[in-house]
Design a protein around this motif. Structure first.
Motif, PDB file in Angstrom:
ATOM      1  N   ILE B  16       0.868  -1.188   0.000  1.00  0.00           N
ATOM      2  CA  ILE B  16       0.000   0.000   0.000  1.00  0.00           C
ATOM      3  C   ILE B  16       0.896   1.227   0.000  1.00  0.00           C
ATOM      4  O   ILE B  16       1.721   1.392   0.899  1.00  0.00           O
ATOM      5  CB  ILE B  16      -0.922   0.031   1.248  1.00  0.00           C
ATOM      6  CG1 ILE B  16      -1.845  -1.204   1.259  1.00  0.00           C
ATOM      7  CG2 ILE B  16      -1.752   1.310   1.278  1.00  0.00           C
ATOM      8  CD1 ILE B  16      -2.665  -1.366   2.533  1.00  0.00           C
ATOM      9  N   LYS B  18       0.590   5.078   0.251  1.00  0.00           N
ATOM     10  CA  LYS B  18      -0.320   6.200   0.483  1.00  0.00           C
ATOM     11  C   LYS B  18       0.286   7.498  -0.037  1.00  0.00           C
ATOM     12  O   LYS B  18       1.461   7.787   0.212  1.00  0.00           O
ATOM     13  CB  LYS B  18      -0.636   6.318   1.968  1.00  0.00           C
ATOM     14  CG  LYS B  18      -1.745   5.375   2.420  1.00  0.00           C
ATOM     15  CD  LYS B  18      -2.326   5.839   3.758  1.00  0.00           C
ATOM     16  CE  LYS B  18      -3.524   4.984   4.170  1.00  0.00           C
ATOM     17  NZ  LYS B  18      -4.044   5.392   5.507  1.00  0.00           N
ATOM     18  N   THR B  21      -3.743  12.157  -0.780  1.00  0.00           N
ATOM     19  CA  THR B  21      -5.161  11.816  -0.610  1.00  0.00           C
ATOM     20  C   THR B  21      -5.507  10.476  -1.253  1.00  0.00           C
ATOM     21  O   THR B  21      -6.499   9.862  -0.920  1.00  0.00           O
ATOM     22  CB  THR B  21      -6.064  12.880  -1.280  1.00  0.00           C
ATOM     23  OG1 THR B  21      -5.565  13.117  -2.605  1.00  0.00           O
ATOM     24  CG2 THR B  21      -6.071  14.174  -0.508  1.00  0.00           C
ATOM     25  N   THR B  22      -4.641  10.037  -2.188  1.00  0.00           N
ATOM     26  CA  THR B  22      -4.910   8.818  -2.933  1.00  0.00           C
ATOM     27  C   THR B  22      -3.857   7.766  -2.622  1.00  0.00           C
ATOM     28  O   THR B  22      -2.686   8.102  -2.473  1.00  0.00           O
ATOM     29  CB  THR B  22      -4.865   9.126  -4.451  1.00  0.00           C
ATOM     30  OG1 THR B  22      -5.740  10.216  -4.712  1.00  0.00           O
ATOM     31  CG2 THR B  22      -5.281   7.920  -5.275  1.00  0.00           C
ATOM     32  N   ALA B  23      -4.267   6.521  -2.539  1.00  0.00           N
ATOM     33  CA  ALA B  23      -3.331   5.430  -2.288  1.00  0.00           C
ATOM     34  C   ALA B  23      -3.289   4.509  -3.497  1.00  0.00           C
ATOM     35  O   ALA B  23      -4.298   4.321  -4.198  1.00  0.00           O
ATOM     36  CB  ALA B  23      -3.771   4.645  -1.059  1.00  0.00           C
ATOM     37  N   THR B  39      -9.032   6.105  -2.559  1.00  0.00           N
ATOM     38  CA  THR B  39      -8.726   7.159  -1.585  1.00  0.00           C
ATOM     39  C   THR B  39      -8.090   6.557  -0.324  1.00  0.00           C
ATOM     40  O   THR B  39      -8.366   5.420   0.038  1.00  0.00           O
ATOM     41  CB  THR B  39      -9.989   7.930  -1.176  1.00  0.00           C
ATOM     42  OG1 THR B  39     -10.923   7.000  -0.625  1.00  0.00           O
ATOM     43  CG2 THR B  39     -10.633   8.628  -2.355  1.00  0.00           C
ATOM     44  N   ASN B  40      -7.265   7.366   0.335  1.00  0.00           N
ATOM     45  CA  ASN B  40      -6.690   6.945   1.632  1.00  0.00           C
ATOM     46  C   ASN B  40      -7.821   6.611   2.601  1.00  0.00           C
ATOM     47  O   ASN B  40      -7.706   5.687   3.409  1.00  0.00           O
ATOM     48  CB  ASN B  40      -5.865   8.089   2.237  1.00  0.00           C
ATOM     49  CG  ASN B  40      -4.580   8.355   1.486  1.00  0.00           C
ATOM     50  OD1 ASN B  40      -4.124   7.513   0.715  1.00  0.00           O
ATOM     51  ND2 ASN B  40      -3.998   9.537   1.701  1.00  0.00           N
ATOM     52  N   GLU B  41      -8.887   7.378   2.489  1.00  0.00           N
ATOM     53  CA  GLU B  41     -10.069   7.193   3.331  1.00  0.00           C
ATOM     54  C   GLU B  41     -10.623   5.759   3.158  1.00  0.00           C
ATOM     55  O   GLU B  41     -10.980   5.101   4.133  1.00  0.00           O
ATOM     56  CB  GLU B  41     -11.115   8.215   2.843  1.00  0.00           C
ATOM     57  CG  GLU B  41     -12.106   8.685   3.886  1.00  0.00           C
ATOM     58  CD  GLU B  41     -13.063   9.734   3.273  1.00  0.00           C
ATOM     59  OE1 GLU B  41     -12.923  10.065   2.058  1.00  0.00           O
ATOM     60  OE2 GLU B  41     -13.953  10.207   4.005  1.00  0.00           O
ATOM     61  N   VAL B  43      -8.906   3.143   2.119  1.00  0.00           N
ATOM     62  CA  VAL B  43      -7.920   2.204   2.685  1.00  0.00           C
ATOM     63  C   VAL B  43      -8.211   2.006   4.167  1.00  0.00           C
ATOM     64  O   VAL B  43      -8.229   0.881   4.678  1.00  0.00           O
ATOM     65  CB  VAL B  43      -6.481   2.735   2.487  1.00  0.00           C
ATOM     66  CG1 VAL B  43      -5.474   1.894   3.272  1.00  0.00           C
ATOM     67  CG2 VAL B  43      -6.111   2.752   1.015  1.00  0.00           C
ATOM     68  N   ASP B  44      -8.486   3.123   4.861  1.00  0.00           N
ATOM     69  CA  ASP B  44      -8.743   3.058   6.300  1.00  0.00           C
ATOM     70  C   ASP B  44     -10.086   2.395   6.605  1.00  0.00           C
ATOM     71  O   ASP B  44     -10.169   1.526   7.461  1.00  0.00           O
ATOM     72  CB  ASP B  44      -8.696   4.477   6.894  1.00  0.00           C
ATOM     73  CG  ASP B  44      -7.302   5.087   6.767  1.00  0.00           C
ATOM     74  OD1 ASP B  44      -6.317   4.319   6.591  1.00  0.00           O
ATOM     75  OD2 ASP B  44      -7.191   6.327   6.813  1.00  0.00           O
TER      76      ASP B  44
ATOM     77  N   SER F   4     -14.601   0.011  -2.047  1.00  0.00           N
ATOM     78  CA  SER F   4     -13.909   1.297  -2.017  1.00  0.00           C
ATOM     79  C   SER F   4     -14.663   2.425  -2.714  1.00  0.00           C
ATOM     80  O   SER F   4     -14.312   3.588  -2.530  1.00  0.00           O
ATOM     81  CB  SER F   4     -12.506   1.156  -2.631  1.00  0.00           C
ATOM     82  OG  SER F   4     -12.597   0.660  -3.948  1.00  0.00           O
TER      83      SER F   4
END
Lengths: 68, 68, 68, 68, 68, 68
Positions: B16, B18, B21-23, B39-41, B43-44, F4
């Protein structure tokens, strides 16, 4: 030719299912299968046949991730 | 959950990366690698980690085919 | 290399605007300008520079039509 | 109307090829040709005809770049 | 302006979250929320503000369906 | 299953129009209608019927915004 799409994956055509205007092409990627929906016209222009070596081209932003 | 996308492929998160803002998430699919840009969001929220079992979801119309 | 995308259009790079991770590349197509949003990584891998001869690759299903 | 898509390009309809449900519309963009795949229904609703002035609308993230 | 995309849905901007280059715009559609990811540049050009009347434009082929 | 894609919106199937290979599925989202274009095969696999509870799945980057 090099392309900006992040995914350019080697595979082998496993099956071609032609519809009225659109074909579903099943590509074997080291055991996994990826299905591409392209025009019949493209199938002919690229000379696709079962067993042909091809590349599956997919933009990274078109790949979603799901978890159970 | 079942989805209308033709490609729902089992894989394992390999790496991954990161960004701001994008992963970029690299997924191992029986030896081949597919990169997803999410988005990182996401991923979380999905709790993604190296080694996690995931599914790569791709619409058939987003898969192009190239030949040399 | 040949690709299933219907649009493979010759052009010349007019300007490259790099952002944090994404670049906007302006391509001159016989006078008209098409903007592509690709990763900075792709810009480097493809060796893109102002004046470079490139091809803009666009799936026909990604082109919408509007009328006034 | 203004839209968030980065590419809104003036063109002229060159040819309309209607299929069973989908039409391929060839648009002349200052000499280059861009093909759009839209529904027959959209062709009718927009009143598209050969020679009509239209705009090709394409998101920047849907434009890939290839180099030889 | 009329466009070939099948979905042109009336809504109201609920929230704008600007990132480094990309903004997430939350649009209220009769109680449901749709999130659009567009460039900060587009947010400015369209003059988007909380409460603004907008249209969410989505191609039918970009809408997937999932069932539990 | 979690995905996602930023938009996973609850809705109810309002109407299914099957074509030769592609179906247009109209989904009611708290009063607004979203149309999805999916394969007939997907309609059958998901067991879609008028009145069925479904989720419309849309990536945020596939939502454009227009203003008058």
């Amino acid at each position: 030719m090099k392309i900006s799409a992040r995914n350019v994956i080697d595979g082998t055509v496993k099956e071609i299912k032609k519809g009225v205007t659109t074909a579903h092409v099943l590509i074997d990627i080291s055991g996994a299968t990826i299905t591409a929906s392209i025009t019949n016209e493209s199938v002919d222009e690229l000379g696709l046949k079962t067993g042909a070596k091809v590349k599956a081209v997919i933009k990274a932003s078109d790949v979603m991730i799901a978890v159970s």
